[in-house]
Design an enzyme around this catalytic site. Structure first.
Site, PDB file in Angstrom:
ATOM      1  N   GLU A 296      35.030  48.786  44.582  1.00 31.39           N
ATOM      2  CA  GLU A 296      34.377  48.441  45.859  1.00 31.39           C
ATOM      3  C   GLU A 296      33.122  49.263  46.138  1.00 31.39           C
ATOM      4  O   GLU A 296      32.975  49.822  47.217  1.00 31.39           O
ATOM      5  CB  GLU A 296      35.381  48.577  47.012  1.00 31.39           C
ATOM      6  CG  GLU A 296      36.595  47.686  46.845  1.00 31.39           C
ATOM      7  CD  GLU A 296      37.642  47.871  47.939  1.00 31.39           C
ATOM      8  OE1 GLU A 296      37.372  48.578  48.914  1.00 31.39           O
ATOM      9  OE2 GLU A 296      38.735  47.287  47.798  1.00 31.39           O
TER      10      GLU A 296
ATOM     11  N   ASN B  74      35.907  46.787  39.832  1.00 35.89           N
ATOM     12  CA  ASN B  74      36.803  45.953  40.646  1.00 35.89           C
ATOM     13  C   ASN B  74      36.246  45.813  42.062  1.00 35.89           C
ATOM     14  O   ASN B  74      35.840  46.812  42.676  1.00 35.89           O
ATOM     15  CB  ASN B  74      38.172  46.650  40.699  1.00 35.89           C
ATOM     16  CG  ASN B  74      39.283  45.787  41.260  1.00 35.89           C
ATOM     17  OD1 ASN B  74      39.465  44.651  40.802  1.00 35.89           O
ATOM     18  ND2 ASN B  74      40.020  46.291  42.231  1.00 35.89           N
TER      19      ASN B  74
ATOM     20  N   HIS C  86      41.384  38.402  47.547  1.00 36.97           N
ATOM     21  CA  HIS C  86      42.134  38.358  48.811  1.00 36.97           C
ATOM     22  C   HIS C  86      41.564  37.196  49.635  1.00 36.97           C
ATOM     23  O   HIS C  86      40.447  37.282  50.144  1.00 36.97           O
ATOM     24  CB  HIS C  86      41.963  39.670  49.593  1.00 36.97           C
ATOM     25  CG  HIS C  86      42.542  40.855  48.898  1.00 36.97           C
ATOM     26  ND1 HIS C  86      43.908  41.012  48.714  1.00 36.97           N
ATOM     27  CD2 HIS C  86      41.972  41.940  48.336  1.00 36.97           C
ATOM     28  CE1 HIS C  86      44.137  42.155  48.071  1.00 36.97           C
ATOM     29  NE2 HIS C  86      42.983  42.730  47.830  1.00 36.97           N
TER      30      HIS C  86
ATOM     31  N   GLU D 155      44.086  41.396  42.483  1.00 34.44           N
ATOM     32  CA  GLU D 155      44.841  41.688  43.720  1.00 34.44           C
ATOM     33  C   GLU D 155      45.102  40.399  44.499  1.00 34.44           C
ATOM     34  O   GLU D 155      45.011  40.369  45.726  1.00 34.44           O
ATOM     35  CB  GLU D 155      44.052  42.672  44.608  1.00 34.44           C
ATOM     36  CG  GLU D 155      43.693  43.963  43.911  1.00 34.44           C
ATOM     37  CD  GLU D 155      42.965  44.961  44.806  1.00 34.44           C
ATOM     38  OE1 GLU D 155      42.937  44.776  46.040  1.00 34.44           O
ATOM     39  OE2 GLU D 155      42.418  45.934  44.262  1.00 34.44           O
TER      40      GLU D 155
ATOM     41  N   ASP E  22      46.064  37.501  46.720  1.00 33.49           N
ATOM     42  CA  ASP E  22      46.955  37.035  47.781  1.00 33.49           C
ATOM     43  C   ASP E  22      46.190  36.037  48.632  1.00 33.49           C
ATOM     44  O   ASP E  22      44.974  36.119  48.761  1.00 33.49           O
ATOM     45  CB  ASP E  22      47.606  38.166  48.593  1.00 33.49           C
ATOM     46  CG  ASP E  22      46.652  39.129  49.244  1.00 33.49           C
ATOM     47  OD1 ASP E  22      45.443  38.856  49.264  1.00 33.49           O
ATOM     48  OD2 ASP E  22      47.120  40.165  49.752  1.00 33.49           O
TER      49      ASP E  22
HETATM   50  O1  G2I Z   1      43.381  46.528  51.397  1.00 33.69           O
HETATM   51  C1  G2I Z   1      43.936  45.790  50.368  1.00 33.69           C
HETATM   52  C2  G2I Z   1      43.483  46.274  49.013  1.00 33.69           C
HETATM   53  C3  G2I Z   1      41.978  46.076  48.839  1.00 33.69           C
HETATM   54  N1  G2I Z   1      41.536  46.458  47.510  1.00 33.69           N
HETATM   55  C4  G2I Z   1      41.917  47.807  47.101  1.00 33.69           C
HETATM   56  C5  G2I Z   1      43.405  48.039  47.293  1.00 33.69           C
HETATM   57  O2  G2I Z   1      43.733  49.364  46.945  1.00 33.69           O
HETATM   58  C6  G2I Z   1      43.828  47.734  48.719  1.00 33.69           C
HETATM   59  O3  G2I Z   1      45.222  48.015  48.811  1.00 33.69           O
HETATM   60  C7  G2I Z   1      45.675  48.471  50.062  1.00 33.69           C
HETATM   61  C8  G2I Z   1      47.177  48.671  50.008  1.00 33.69           C
HETATM   62  O4  G2I Z   1      47.778  47.432  49.782  1.00 33.69           O
HETATM   63  C9  G2I Z   1      47.664  49.234  51.350  1.00 33.69           C
HETATM   64  O5  G2I Z   1      49.053  49.574  51.235  1.00 33.69           O
HETATM   65  O6  G2I Z   1      45.038  49.671  50.366  1.00 33.69           O
HETATM   66  C10 G2I Z   1      45.378  50.119  51.686  1.00 33.69           C
HETATM   67  C11 G2I Z   1      44.540  51.312  52.052  1.00 33.69           C
HETATM   68  O7  G2I Z   1      43.187  51.013  52.005  1.00 33.69           O
HETATM   69  C12 G2I Z   1      46.866  50.446  51.740  1.00 33.69           C
HETATM   70  O8  G2I Z   1      47.220  50.796  53.052  1.00 33.69           O
HETATM   71  C13 G2I Z   1      47.744  52.074  53.199  1.00 33.69           C
HETATM   72  C14 G2I Z   1      47.748  52.406  54.684  1.00 33.69           C
HETATM   73  O9  G2I Z   1      46.383  52.373  55.142  1.00 33.69           O
HETATM   74  C15 G2I Z   1      48.319  53.742  54.891  1.00 33.69           C
HETATM   75  O10 G2I Z   1      48.410  54.008  56.267  1.00 33.69           O
HETATM   76  C16 G2I Z   1      49.686  53.837  54.248  1.00 33.69           C
HETATM   77  O11 G2I Z   1      50.191  55.154  54.323  1.00 33.69           O
HETATM   78  O12 G2I Z   1      49.052  52.136  52.699  1.00 33.69           O
HETATM   79  C17 G2I Z   1      49.595  53.426  52.772  1.00 33.69           C
HETATM   80  C18 G2I Z   1      50.959  53.419  52.065  1.00 33.69           C
HETATM   81  O13 G2I Z   1      51.813  52.484  52.639  1.00 33.69           O
END
Ligand code: G2I
Length: 462
Positions: A171, A214, A251, A280, A282
């Site tokens: 990103e 990515n 996404h 990724e 969805d």
């Molecule tokens: O935002 C969706 C994805 C976009 N591309 C990069 C990916 O790395 C990203 O994944 C998401 C995760 O699916 C989330 O799970 O990235 C988020 C953070 O930018 C993740 O969220 C985080 C929450 O912000 C935190 O508060 C939490 O502690 O997930 C953490 C673990 O559950």
């Protein structure tokens, strides 16, 4: 196939087959509205992993280490997927929360699970502006350069031989129409060259890993962000900067639907000589419309020989980062959704979906469909429900019709409909079945000009 693509010779279980992939013509024959369920065909693959592998592709899921103790989660993961991406555990803040102190324990649980199941492991992600520990933000130019290269080196060495593909940089471009680089600490301190420096470092650490850039919102060919990423990759390829792959996060939602020219985007990047991966995936939604979009993305990957595989961003809707959008292939009870069947059938498989989750024990059933009568404006369908080797107390399955079709009558079951009206869930209304026993239910479909057979969901028994 591309030069870069052929040159890679990593240790990947599935990847080694990708290079000999032949895309079968049958895929092109599937229309979005014409996916037909043929449950139980003996020769077809009945899991996403097997069906993808038969097409020379992998099919992966993002995994949260904390969910691996949930038996339905792990059973679904292990049955359906042959590649794993750590959803959060391989990010910089997780692996190096304070300078020089690496903690691989959580990420290693995911790596170990993948290894025990013979699954590929995707590495996500080495350098990203988000989920970056605070200490990195405060470094000066030289220190930041050292820290970035040290992070890449230490992490890649740790997973050398296990991670087939790395998202080296994630990103790095802005949203919107500017096509500019994102204003990150890396961009501010190191200038434009930081991305290629990250790739050069990565190559020097693990010459066998597939190195990916990515990003998201790079799906529509004409968008400024897509063009900017394309220009960077073209520049890297022409100057010999080591990049092997572009990851398309994918996404999607109603504001950002799967674009008509998605296949063109993937093909144009592939024509630069890089592998493409859907990293990724969805798609917000439900029922037939979600299923059609999932089928379309799958078809686009199959139509591009350098598209090596697809990862969905989670196993079940209930743990999705945007669970309110129900964007994944399995619902919160691990039942396969119409989207699952669209993907499986586009990959050339059939049946599938497992037996659902819950406390079903060994209870299992299968369903099959046939058309029994047809008139000028409508047809009757019959679904036969068969119990497996054990008696079942009840059963249910879904029948999805293709708009503008409508179900006008049903018999021998207890029906309910989703909000779109296209997905009918049919439940047993007179108890279960003995081991090996069968029953059937029927319905009338008003064709309204569309004579496609309905799509069957999997059978759930209890
Ligand atoms: O935002 C969706 C994805 C976009 N591309 C990069 C990916 O790395 C990203 O994944 C998401 C995760 O699916 C989330 O799970 O990235 C988020 C953070 O930018 C993740 O969220 C985080 C929450 O912000 C935190 O508060 C939490 O502690 O997930 C953490 C673990 O559950």
């Amino acid at each position: 196939m591309s030069t870069a693509h052929q040159r890679r010779s990593g240790p990947r279980r599935v990847g080694s087959r990708i290079r000999t992939a032949v895309v079968t013509a049958v895929v092109g024959a599937l229309t979005a509205g014409g996916l037909v369920a043929t449950a139980g065909t003996a020769s077809a693959q009945s899991t996403l992993a097997d069906a993808a592998e038969a097409q020379g592709r992998y099919f992966g899921a993002a995994v949260a280490a904390g969910r691996l103790g949930e038996s339905d989660y792990t059973a679904t993961l292990d049955r359906e997927f042959n590649s794993v991406t750590a959803e959060n555990s391989m990010k910089w803040e997780s692996l190096q929360p304070s300078r020089g102190n690496f903690d691989f324990s959580t990420a290693d649980r995911i790596a170990e699970h993948a290894r025990s199941q013979g699954m590929d492991l995707r590495g996500h992600t080495l350098v990203w502006h988000s989920q970056l520990p605070g200490w990195v933000e405060n470094l000066g130019t030289n220190d930041l350069r050292t820290a970035m290269n040290n992070h890449i080196t230490t992490v890649m060495e740790h997973y050398q031989g296990q991670v087939g593909s790395w998202d080296v940089v994630n990103e790095a471009f802005q949203d919107g129409g500017s096509g500019a680089r994102r204003d990150s600490v890396f961009q501010r301190r190191l200038g434009n060259s930081w991305i290629e420096e990250a790739f050069r470092t990565a190559r020097s650490v693990d010459p066998n890993a597939t190195l990916c850039y990515n990003d998201y919102n790079t799906d529509a060919w004409n968008s400024a962000k897509t063009q900017a990423v394309y220009d960077m990759v073209a520049d890297f390829v022409s100057r010999g900067v080591p990049i092997d792959c572009v990851g398309f996060q994918a996404h999607f939602n109603s504001g950002n639907p799967v674009p008509e020219n998605y296949h063109t985007t993937l093909q144009n990047f592939a024509d630069l000589g890089v592998e493409v991966q859907i990293t990724e995936l969805d798609i917000a939604g439900s029922g037939e419309s979600q299923a059609q979009q999932y089928g379309g993305v799958t078809q686009a990957c199959l139509a591009v020989s350098a598209c090596s595989g697809i990862t969905v961003w989670g196993v079940t809707d209930k743990y999705s980062w945007r669970s309110e959008d129900t964007p994944l292939l399995f619902d919160g009870d691990y039942n396969a959704k119409p989207a699952y069947h669209a993907v499986l059938e586009t990959l050339g498989g059939s049946g599938g979906g497992g037996g659902g989750g819950g406390d079903d024990g060994d209870a299992a059933c299968t369903v099959s469909y046939e058309q029994t009568q047809r008139w000028g404006d409508r047809f009757n369908g019959r679904v036969t429900v068969r119990a497996g080797d054990a008696a079942i107390g009840s059963w249910s399955t879904t029948v999805t019709v293709h708009p503008p079709q409508e179900i006008s009558a049903t018999w021998n079951g207890d029906p309910s409909w989703d909000s779109s009206g296209d997905v009918m869930t049919m439940r047993s209304d007179s108890g279960g079945l003995p081991a090996g026993g069968q029953t059937s239910f029927g319905f009338t479909v008003m064709a309204n000009g569309n004579w496609a057979a309905p799509t069957l969901g999997s059978c759930t028994a209890s």
